[in-house]
Design an enzyme around this catalytic site. Structure first.
Site, mmCIF file in Angstrom:
data_model
loop_
_atom_site.group_PDB
_atom_site.id
_atom_site.type_symbol
_atom_site.label_atom_id
_atom_site.label_comp_id
_atom_site.label_asym_id
_atom_site.label_seq_id
_atom_site.Cartn_x
_atom_site.Cartn_y
_atom_site.Cartn_z
ATOM 1 N N GLY A 141 75.035 -57.605 117.188
ATOM 2 C CA GLY A 141 74.412 -57.772 115.875
ATOM 3 C C GLY A 141 75.392 -57.641 114.728
ATOM 4 N N ASP A 159 65.587 -53.765 116.082
ATOM 5 C CA ASP A 159 64.887 -53.074 117.175
ATOM 6 C C ASP A 159 65.935 -52.756 118.230
ATOM 7 O OD1 ASP A 159 62.637 -54.094 119.830
ATOM 8 O OD2 ASP A 159 63.187 -52.103 119.094
ATOM 9 N N SER A 160 66.707 -51.707 117.950
ATOM 10 C CA SER A 160 67.849 -51.412 118.831
ATOM 11 C C SER A 160 67.621 -50.134 119.612
ATOM 12 C CB SER A 160 69.106 -51.233 117.964
ATOM 13 O OG SER A 160 69.055 -49.968 117.317
HETATM 14 N N1 SAM Z 1 61.977 -50.300 120.967
HETATM 15 C C1 SAM Z 1 63.041 -49.734 121.701
HETATM 16 C C2 SAM Z 1 63.421 -48.405 121.073
HETATM 17 O O1 SAM Z 1 62.930 -48.113 119.979
HETATM 18 O O2 SAM Z 1 64.102 -47.618 121.708
HETATM 19 C C3 SAM Z 1 64.216 -50.700 121.721
HETATM 20 C C4 SAM Z 1 63.893 -51.826 122.553
HETATM 21 S S1 SAM Z 1 65.049 -53.136 122.635
HETATM 22 C C5 SAM Z 1 64.956 -53.473 124.287
HETATM 23 C C6 SAM Z 1 66.658 -52.485 122.335
HETATM 24 C C7 SAM Z 1 67.719 -53.554 122.512
HETATM 25 O O3 SAM Z 1 68.810 -53.383 121.590
HETATM 26 C C8 SAM Z 1 68.375 -53.524 123.900
HETATM 27 O O4 SAM Z 1 68.001 -54.666 124.615
HETATM 28 C C9 SAM Z 1 69.881 -53.479 123.615
HETATM 29 O O5 SAM Z 1 70.642 -54.257 124.512
HETATM 30 C C10 SAM Z 1 69.925 -54.015 122.179
HETATM 31 N N2 SAM Z 1 71.139 -53.666 121.437
HETATM 32 C C11 SAM Z 1 71.771 -52.470 121.432
HETATM 33 N N3 SAM Z 1 72.881 -52.539 120.671
HETATM 34 C C12 SAM Z 1 72.954 -53.819 120.183
HETATM 35 C C13 SAM Z 1 73.872 -54.508 119.329
HETATM 36 N N4 SAM Z 1 74.956 -53.886 118.848
HETATM 37 N N5 SAM Z 1 73.608 -55.793 118.992
HETATM 38 C C14 SAM Z 1 72.502 -56.427 119.490
HETATM 39 N N6 SAM Z 1 71.601 -55.836 120.334
HETATM 40 C C15 SAM Z 1 71.823 -54.541 120.661
#
Ligand code: SAM
Length: 289
Positions: A141, A159-160
């Site tokens: 991101g 939503d990370s």
């Molecule tokens: N709702 C959940 C929570 O509150 O814990 C999060 C759900 S969602 C599946 C989180 C996503 O963020 C993951 O699939 C992860 O791979 C993604 N993510 C983590 N860091 C990221 C980054 N730097 N850029 C893009 N996506 C990222």
């Protein structure tokens, strides 16, 4: 006699929740994290990343509706929406429910999360992946916002995972500086800020950081059963301080125009407006002024 198999969440060292597993569907170590998807006796299918519950079929509606409908309806005319993370597709689906949205760009760092969500959690995103307004990018991101043009998005939804490992870059000054540049003059950003009863630092530090780049910083709450510890906070940073104070009838009217009214299980115009009233144990972590 078969022994019951429990999955224990490992988010907190001294406290946590557990799920009775009925069937393990997927377990893999991607370039970024360990991904497990299983069928539970209590909450349908569940996704876990590095031991932390991300989403369950049973209660995902609470978080996804509040993370999506609140910023989009508060803005009122969002056409270009950037989603960061959200690899399960649930936020993408809710964003595309809004009739005014012309373009929804989703940037997820881990392609394996998207692949496994499509295969084992189809009920979360439904047909959002095939929507012609959706652009799904596998990437970090922070790299995306670094390259994105000034003023190219109305709303950013992050939503990370928590600020540990791959998610850490999404809670940095550099990330928020670029987000402020990439947003239009009425633009706003929301992100998951954890459960303050257990993770107050995450909310406090994130809010203080964003205060450097946005005139209006606050948070709103939602009760997500499997984000244990009470209210989940969704952090809010906006260029227009009036957006968080929209009137309930304005929100109801916009929801009707957007085609959202009557389609939700948690979000309502009253819940929307009420969610910004923070209890003191949460409000005290907000930056002054
Ligand atoms: N709702 C959940 C929570 O509150 O814990 C999060 C759900 S969602 C599946 C989180 C996503 O963020 C993951 O699939 C992860 O791979 C993604 N993510 C983590 N860091 C990221 C980054 N730097 N850029 C893009 N996506 C990222």
């Amino acid at each position: 006699m078969t022994t019951a198999c429990w999955i224990n969440e490992t988010l907190y060292p001294d406290w946590g929740q557990r799920f009775l597993l009925t069937r393990e569907l997927a377990r893999t170590k991607s370039e970024f994290q360990e991904i497990v998807i299983f069928e539970s006796a209590s909450h349908g299918r569940v996704m876990v990343l590095d031991g932390v519950i991300q989403i369950t079929e049973a209660d995902e509606f609470v978080y996804q509706e509040m993370l999506t409908h609140v910023p989009l309806l508060a803005h009122g005319s969002a056409e270009n929406v950037l989603i960061i993370g959200a690899g399960d597709g649930g936020v993408l689906r809710r964003v595309l429910q809004h009739a005014k949205v012309k373009r929804a760009v989703m940037v997820e760092i881990d392609g394996e999360v998207i692949r496994l969500a499509k295969e084992f959690l189809p009920a979360i995103a439904l047909d959002a992946w095939a929507d012609r307004r959706a652009e799904v990018i596998v990437g970090d991101g922070i790299d995306f916002v670094r390259r994105a043009p000034d003023g190219s998005f109305d709303v950013i939804i992050v939503d990370s995972t928590d600020p540990i490992g791959v998610g850490e870059t999404l809670f940095t000054d550099a990330f928020y500086r670029h987000c402020a540049r990439v947003l239009t003059h009425r633009g706003l950003i929301v992100n998951q800020c954890g459960v303050p009863f257990m993770q107050a630092d995450e909310l406090r530090e994130t809010s203080a950081r964003r205060r450097e780049f946005f005139p209006h910083v606050t948070a709103y709450v939602a009760a997500v059963p499997t984000y244990v510890g009470g209210f989940m906070t969704l952090g809010w940073a906006a260029k227009d301080p009036t957006l968080a104070a929209s009137h309930v009838e304005t929100i109801r009217h916009r929801a009707s125009e957007a085609g959202i009214l009557g389609t939700t299980q948690y979000w309502t115009p009253e819940i929307h407006v009420g969610a910004f009233n923070l209890p003191p144990y949460i409000a005290r972590h907000m930056p002054a002024g």
